[in-house]
Design a protein around this motif. Structure first.
Motif, mmCIF file in Angstrom:
data_model
loop_
_atom_site.group_PDB
_atom_site.id
_atom_site.type_symbol
_atom_site.label_atom_id
_atom_site.label_comp_id
_atom_site.label_asym_id
_atom_site.label_seq_id
_atom_site.Cartn_x
_atom_site.Cartn_y
_atom_site.Cartn_z
ATOM 1 N N THR A 7 -14.067 16.348 -0.245
ATOM 2 C CA THR A 7 -13.688 16.325 1.156
ATOM 3 C C THR A 7 -12.294 16.744 1.130
ATOM 4 O O THR A 7 -11.899 17.325 0.195
ATOM 5 C CB THR A 7 -13.882 14.953 1.788
ATOM 6 O OG1 THR A 7 -13.225 14.931 2.995
ATOM 7 C CG2 THR A 7 -13.413 13.875 0.975
ATOM 8 N N GLY A 25 -9.663 15.986 10.398
ATOM 9 C CA GLY A 25 -10.916 15.443 10.875
ATOM 10 C C GLY A 25 -11.375 16.100 12.155
ATOM 11 O O GLY A 25 -12.502 15.955 12.558
ATOM 12 N N ASP A 39 -10.066 1.589 6.032
ATOM 13 C CA ASP A 39 -10.723 2.662 6.776
ATOM 14 C C ASP A 39 -11.838 2.051 7.615
ATOM 15 O O ASP A 39 -12.884 1.670 7.090
ATOM 16 C CB ASP A 39 -11.295 3.681 5.788
ATOM 17 C CG ASP A 39 -11.941 4.854 6.513
ATOM 18 O OD1 ASP A 39 -11.969 4.826 7.758
ATOM 19 O OD2 ASP A 39 -12.408 5.768 5.826
ATOM 20 N N THR A 41 -14.015 3.287 9.481
ATOM 21 C CA THR A 41 -15.268 4.030 9.555
ATOM 22 C C THR A 41 -16.044 3.972 8.244
ATOM 23 O O THR A 41 -17.144 4.478 8.163
ATOM 24 C CB THR A 41 -15.014 5.498 9.909
ATOM 25 O OG1 THR A 41 -14.290 6.123 8.836
ATOM 26 C CG2 THR A 41 -14.202 5.625 11.188
ATOM 27 N N HIS A 42 -15.432 3.384 7.206
ATOM 28 C CA HIS A 42 -16.143 3.280 5.938
ATOM 29 C C HIS A 42 -17.302 2.308 6.106
ATOM 30 O O HIS A 42 -17.115 1.156 6.479
ATOM 31 C CB HIS A 42 -15.195 2.797 4.841
ATOM 32 C CG HIS A 42 -15.878 2.644 3.522
ATOM 33 N ND1 HIS A 42 -16.332 3.723 2.814
ATOM 34 C CD2 HIS A 42 -16.185 1.543 2.809
ATOM 35 C CE1 HIS A 42 -16.883 3.298 1.691
ATOM 36 N NE2 HIS A 42 -16.808 1.975 1.674
ATOM 37 N N CYS A 51 -18.580 6.584 -0.807
ATOM 38 C CA CYS A 51 -17.698 6.211 -1.906
ATOM 39 C C CYS A 51 -18.439 5.793 -3.173
ATOM 40 O O CYS A 51 -17.825 5.241 -4.088
ATOM 41 C CB CYS A 51 -16.769 5.088 -1.455
ATOM 42 S SG CYS A 51 -15.595 5.612 -0.181
ATOM 43 N N TRP A 76 -21.708 14.181 6.196
ATOM 44 C CA TRP A 76 -20.483 13.583 6.723
ATOM 45 C C TRP A 76 -19.635 14.703 7.297
ATOM 46 O O TRP A 76 -19.456 15.737 6.660
ATOM 47 C CB TRP A 76 -19.692 12.879 5.615
ATOM 48 C CG TRP A 76 -20.312 11.639 5.053
ATOM 49 C CD1 TRP A 76 -19.991 10.341 5.346
ATOM 50 C CD2 TRP A 76 -21.352 11.555 4.061
ATOM 51 N NE1 TRP A 76 -20.758 9.466 4.607
ATOM 52 C CE2 TRP A 76 -21.604 10.183 3.815
ATOM 53 C CE3 TRP A 76 -22.102 12.509 3.363
ATOM 54 C CZ2 TRP A 76 -22.556 9.756 2.905
ATOM 55 C CZ3 TRP A 76 -23.059 12.075 2.459
ATOM 56 C CH2 TRP A 76 -23.283 10.720 2.238
ATOM 57 N N ARG A 80 -13.008 11.219 7.524
ATOM 58 C CA ARG A 80 -13.376 9.816 7.688
ATOM 59 C C ARG A 80 -14.704 9.634 8.428
ATOM 60 O O ARG A 80 -15.008 8.550 8.889
ATOM 61 C CB ARG A 80 -12.263 9.067 8.430
ATOM 62 C CG ARG A 80 -10.934 9.083 7.687
ATOM 63 C CD ARG A 80 -9.827 8.432 8.515
ATOM 64 N NE ARG A 80 -8.577 8.410 7.778
ATOM 65 C CZ ARG A 80 -7.692 9.398 7.739
ATOM 66 N NH1 ARG A 80 -7.939 10.502 8.421
ATOM 67 N NH2 ARG A 80 -6.597 9.316 7.039
ATOM 68 N N SER A 237 -11.897 9.362 1.567
ATOM 69 C CA SER A 237 -11.207 8.150 1.979
ATOM 70 C C SER A 237 -12.040 6.946 1.569
ATOM 71 O O SER A 237 -13.091 6.670 2.149
ATOM 72 C CB SER A 237 -11.002 8.153 3.497
ATOM 73 O OG SER A 237 -10.418 6.951 3.929
ATOM 74 N N CYS A 238 -11.573 6.237 0.564
ATOM 75 C CA CYS A 238 -12.284 5.071 0.043
ATOM 76 C C CYS A 238 -11.320 3.899 -0.069
ATOM 77 O O CYS A 238 -10.177 4.082 -0.514
ATOM 78 C CB CYS A 238 -12.882 5.369 -1.334
ATOM 79 S SG CYS A 238 -14.194 6.609 -1.311
#
Length: 447
Positions: A7, A25, A39, A41-42, A51, A76, A80, A237-238
């Protein structure tokens, strides 16, 4: 094709000499937080988790510069974005083997199209819509390219011999050039080996293998990374992963790296290849590649060993000149920037002046124009020794930076720019023209 990863937020790991960008994004994303500590949205429970150590099957940018990632039956969108079912977002009922955004300005009907490949078929998209006539066989769309490829990435002319697409299948690559009669060249890249996904970001090429990635040369297949790196530390983003947490706590640095913060830019420059650079506080932005997202890069990312504030920059005869305080450093421009031996040198020795606020040179010209305070002086770079001409006043008491391109001459001060058609108009103007907004015009800031 399980595990390719990627990403976009190629961030800087200075200790390794590597920097990676942040993918926006959304088209006007002005975020300066590539790795949030938390995050929201994780999503660990719904649909799929981006992740895990599985990686991704494919990744690409679309025509608006938005990143899309694919794994199994999920996709995805954005750095994010939450997982979505492929059959709900892309009209596919199967997983994606490979993806790329085509680049071919000589064929506008296919330029910036986004392609998804699965098995023996290919789907074409533009502006988020499936194009008429798709899906269609890969053998028809890209004659000579085999079915069931592992990965694909577009390659731009100048980085490859022509605008082309590199398809990966095992450790064999098929380089497709869409000429009047399409050409496919087959290469065996044993050193690079199989790639489960591939990605291009600002003239750099990445091969993903499961959770890890390496950088490679798109012409030779040479591996350019010192060792494989974990995608979750750079591209995804993790929670609890990534670099730069301390830097994010520094408000000044965050403001420098936020292109829309309103802080002045110390230098602008456009080179012979059309690359436009904007400099501030030891970092730079690319203003000519908005469809690849926005990211602040340390100077050393493109110009080895270059550090500190850039006071002025200009390109001449395929070399880029950097003025920092009373010194000049030069890098050759083609195809990557390499330092010229014997530099830095004193500004007085190189250009015949001791101080510079801004400098610019127009295309196909040998005359460098230097601004200090409200005075302009010109230096013939072909002359030896280089001796600046007489001072001429301009209608500006102070200038932060300057640049000349096909539109004219830009003078920058604070958040504003002033456009002149040529030097003569600049030195004869009784007062500055109407100002324009730097952030909105050059950096696509909306606020």
């Amino acid at each position: 094709m399980r595990g390719s990863l990627t990403t976009c937020v190629l961030f800087c790991l200075l200790s390794l000499g590597l920097s990676y960008p942040m993918m926006k994004g959304k088209p006007n994303d002005t975020s300066s937080k590539p790795f949030p500590l938390e995050d929201p949205t994780h999503n660990l429970t719904a649909l799929a988790d981006r992740c895990t150590d599985e990686g991704f099957d494919a990744m690409t940018l679309d025509d608006q510069g938005l990143i899309h990632l694919f794994r199994d039956g999920y996709s995805w969108s954005g750095f994010r974005g939450a997982a979505q079912f492929i059959n709900e977002t892309w009209n596919l009922t199967v997983s994606v083997d490979a993806a790329f955004r085509n680049h071919n300005k000589n064929q506008p009907q296919t330029h910036q199209r986004m392609y998804l490949l699965q098995g023996s078929d290919v789907w074409g998209f533009y502006e988020g819509h499936l194009l008429a006539g798709y899906p269609r066989p890969i053998s028809q769309e890209f004659p000579g390219v085999p079915d069931n490829v592992d990965a694909a990435v577009e390659c731009h002319a100048g980085e490859c011999q022509t605008d082309s697409v590199i398809f990966f299948k095992g450790d064999t690559v098929y380089i497709y050039s869409p000429m009047d009669v399409p050409v496919v060249k087959q290469r065996h890249w044993a050193a690079l080996g199989p790639c489960t996904a591939a990605f291009r970001w600002l003239e750099r090429y990445y091969c993903f293998k499961g959770i890890n990635f390496t950088r490679f040369d798109p012409v030779s297949g040479e591996v350019l990374s010192t060792r494989p790196l974990d995608t979750r530390d750079y591209f995804v983003s993790c929670p609890g992963r990534g670099h730069g947490h301390v830097a994010r706590q520094n408000a000044t640095l965050m403001s420098i790296k936020n292109r829309c913060s309103g802080r002045p830019f110390k230098a602008f420059s456009s080179d012979e290849l059309g690359r436009t650079y904007v400099f501030r506080g030891g970092w730079y932005f690319r203003a000519d590649s908005s469809k690849d997202g926005w990211h602040a890069w340390p100077l050393s990312h493109s110009w080895r060993n270059l550090q500190g504030e850039v006071d002025a920059a200009f390109s001449w005869e395929n070399k880029m000149y950097f003025i920092q305080d009373s010194q000049v450093t030069i890098y050759r421009s083609n195809p990557a920037y390499t330092p010229v031996q014997g530099y830095p040198k004193p500004l007085q020795e190189e250009l015949g002046v001791t101080e510079v606020d801004a400098a610019f040179i127009c295309q196909s010209s040998d005359v460098l124009h230097i601004i200090k305070g409200n005075k302009l002086r010109s230096v013939d770079l072909k002359q030896s020794p280089r001796l600046p001409g007489q001072e001429r006043p301009i209608a500006h008491t102070q200038v932060d930076s300057a640049m000349c391109n096909a539109n004219g001459i830009y003078l920058f001060h604070g958040p504003s720019f002033y456009l002149y058609k040529d030097v003569e108009e600049m030195v004869t103007a009784a007062e500055p023209p109407e100002p324009g907004n730097i952030a909105a015009t050059f950096l696509q800031c909306t606020e």
